[in-house]
Design an enzyme around this catalytic site. Structure first.
Site, short mmCIF file in Angstrom:
data_model
loop_
_atom_site.label_atom_id
_atom_site.label_comp_id
_atom_site.label_asym_id
_atom_site.label_seq_id
_atom_site.Cartn_x
_atom_site.Cartn_y
_atom_site.Cartn_z
N SER A 152 3.35 1.25 10.66
CA SER A 152 2.00 0.75 10.40
C SER A 152 1.58 -0.17 11.54
O SER A 152 2.42 -0.83 12.17
CB SER A 152 1.98 -0.06 9.10
OG SER A 152 0.74 -0.72 8.94
N TYR A 186 5.28 -6.83 3.79
CA TYR A 186 5.03 -5.41 4.10
C TYR A 186 5.03 -5.19 5.61
O TYR A 186 5.65 -4.26 6.13
CB TYR A 186 3.67 -5.00 3.51
CG TYR A 186 3.14 -3.67 3.98
CD1 TYR A 186 3.58 -2.48 3.41
CD2 TYR A 186 2.20 -3.60 5.01
CE1 TYR A 186 3.09 -1.25 3.85
CE2 TYR A 186 1.72 -2.38 5.46
CZ TYR A 186 2.16 -1.21 4.88
OH TYR A 186 1.69 0.00 5.32
P1 NAP Z 1 -0.39 5.90 -1.09
O1 NAP Z 1 -1.61 6.75 -1.15
O2 NAP Z 1 -0.29 4.68 -1.94
O3 NAP Z 1 0.88 6.85 -1.33
C1 NAP Z 1 2.16 6.32 -1.30
C2 NAP Z 1 3.13 7.43 -1.62
O4 NAP Z 1 4.46 6.91 -1.50
C3 NAP Z 1 3.00 7.96 -3.03
O5 NAP Z 1 3.13 9.37 -2.99
C4 NAP Z 1 4.19 7.34 -3.77
O6 NAP Z 1 4.71 8.16 -4.82
C5 NAP Z 1 5.19 7.28 -2.64
N1 NAP Z 1 6.27 6.32 -2.86
C6 NAP Z 1 6.24 4.97 -2.80
N2 NAP Z 1 7.45 4.46 -3.02
C7 NAP Z 1 8.29 5.52 -3.21
C8 NAP Z 1 9.66 5.66 -3.49
N3 NAP Z 1 10.46 4.59 -3.62
N4 NAP Z 1 10.19 6.90 -3.62
C9 NAP Z 1 9.40 7.99 -3.47
N5 NAP Z 1 8.08 7.92 -3.22
C10 NAP Z 1 7.54 6.71 -3.11
O7 NAP Z 1 -0.15 5.35 0.38
P2 NAP Z 1 -0.51 5.89 1.84
O8 NAP Z 1 -1.59 5.01 2.35
O9 NAP Z 1 -0.68 7.35 1.87
O10 NAP Z 1 0.83 5.45 2.57
C11 NAP Z 1 1.73 6.37 3.17
C12 NAP Z 1 2.47 5.64 4.28
O11 NAP Z 1 1.53 5.22 5.26
C13 NAP Z 1 3.19 4.38 3.80
O12 NAP Z 1 4.44 4.27 4.44
C14 NAP Z 1 2.26 3.27 4.27
O13 NAP Z 1 2.94 2.06 4.45
C15 NAP Z 1 1.73 3.85 5.56
N6 NAP Z 1 0.48 3.27 6.03
C16 NAP Z 1 -0.68 3.36 5.30
C17 NAP Z 1 -1.83 2.78 5.80
C18 NAP Z 1 -3.15 2.82 5.06
O14 NAP Z 1 -4.11 2.16 5.51
N7 NAP Z 1 -3.26 3.57 3.98
C19 NAP Z 1 -1.81 2.12 7.03
C20 NAP Z 1 -0.62 2.05 7.75
C21 NAP Z 1 0.51 2.64 7.24
P3 NAP Z 1 3.90 8.38 -6.23
O15 NAP Z 1 2.75 9.28 -5.88
O16 NAP Z 1 4.88 9.02 -7.14
O17 NAP Z 1 3.47 7.02 -6.67
#
Ligand code: NAP
Length: 250
Positions: A145, A159
């Site tokens: 991130s 985080y």
């Molecule tokens: P999201 O929509 O909240 O989705 C998170 C996903 O991770 C969900 O599918 C969740 O499963 C899964 N998850 C979380 N903990 C888990 C575990 N212990 N075991 C298995 N699955 C798990 O988030 P996102 O924004 O797409 O994030 C994806 C990645 O991008 C993350 O690593 C996040 O830190 C990174 N990121 C996001 C942003 C942003 O602005 N959105 C920015 C920088 C980095 P469930 O569906 O079963 O709940």
């Protein structure tokens, strides 16, 4: 069993992971969509991929739990075949908070969920991919991130620090396995439109911050998926140990 290339996408049921699963399936990969608890979202995505002619399975596994990770990888061995790509994407954050209000339980749960999980999945992938263990090589893409660079003050330093650890994991592992046929890189997204911001207590966070983004907007999950796919593909064959920032210039 097919001879298709195989990818595991952790947290593949929603957000960035779901967009990545769709892209890899469209490009002909057999996809393992991992999820932790939202089976509805993962199953809906799997139905869409299959309806479009793609191949995928869904695997429930908490990737912070060693037994679950081992079970997920052996399910993929049996049902999809030789692993080509691991996308470590599953991650979470907690309600926005200053550091002096953070409990040890909160900090530990962020570190186990966002860091231990990536280490465990990398370990299982390396055991299968490394020429040292009789494998044919492979690629790992970690989703870090922009928070690793900004530190996320007043929101979630815990985080941000967990993502700093992923940058270091990417660097160290890339050098450890470079001569064994494995490339390891990471993407560092900025503000991307997913459910994650609501989990931090501010669903409209991108709206509040978009004016400080040079491109004046948040990113879409599909835009991150394209970068992950590029890092997994032969088109990035000379790239390892690198960080690809996707933050609209922020
Ligand atoms: P999201 O929509 O909240 O989705 C998170 C996903 O991770 C969900 O599918 C969740 O499963 C899964 N998850 C979380 N903990 C888990 C575990 N212990 N075991 C298995 N699955 C798990 O988030 P996102 O924004 O797409 O994030 C994806 C990645 O991008 C993350 O690593 C996040 O830190 C990174 N990121 C996001 C942003 C942003 O602005 N959105 C920015 C920088 C980095 P469930 O569906 O079963 O709940």
């Amino acid at each position: 069993m097919s001879t298709q290339r195989v990818v595991i996408i952790t947290g593949g049921g929603r957000g960035i992971g779901a967009a990545t699963a769709q892209l890899f399936a469209k490009e002909g990969y057999a996809v393992c969509i991992n999820y932790k608890s939202n089976s509805e979202s993962a199953n809906r995505l799997a139905q869409t991929i299959k309806a479009d002619g793609g191949q995928c399975i869904t695997v429930q596994a908490d990737v912070s739990c060693e037994d679950d990770v081992i079970r997920m990888f052996s399910t993929v061995d049996k049902e999809l075949g030789t692993l080509s790509v691991l996308v470590n994407n599953a991650g979470m954050l907690k309600t926005q908070s200053r550091l002096e209000d953070m409990t040890a339980d909160r900090i530990n749960s962020i570190l186990v969920n966002n860091v231990t999980s990536y280490f465990l999945c990398c370990r299982e992938a390396v055991k299968r991919m490394s020429t040292r263990h009789g494998g044919v090589g492979g690629v790992i893409v970690n989703v870090s991130s922009g928070a690793a660079r900004s530190g996320s003050p007043n929101e979630y330093i815990d985080y941000a620090a967990s993502k700093g650890a992923i940058d270091t994991l990417t660097k160290g592992l890339s050098l450890e396995v470079a001569a064994e046929g494995i490339r390891v890189n990471c993407v560092r997204p900025g503000l991307i439109h997913t459910d994650m911001h609501a989990d931090g207590g501010e669903p409209e966070r991108i709206e509040r911050l978009k004016d400080v983004i040079p491109l004046k907007r948040g990113g879409q999950p599909a835009e991150v998926a394209e970068a992950i796919y590029w890092l997994a593909s032969e088109k990035s064959s000379f790239s390892t140990g690198n960080y690809l920032d996707l933050a609209g210039g922020l």
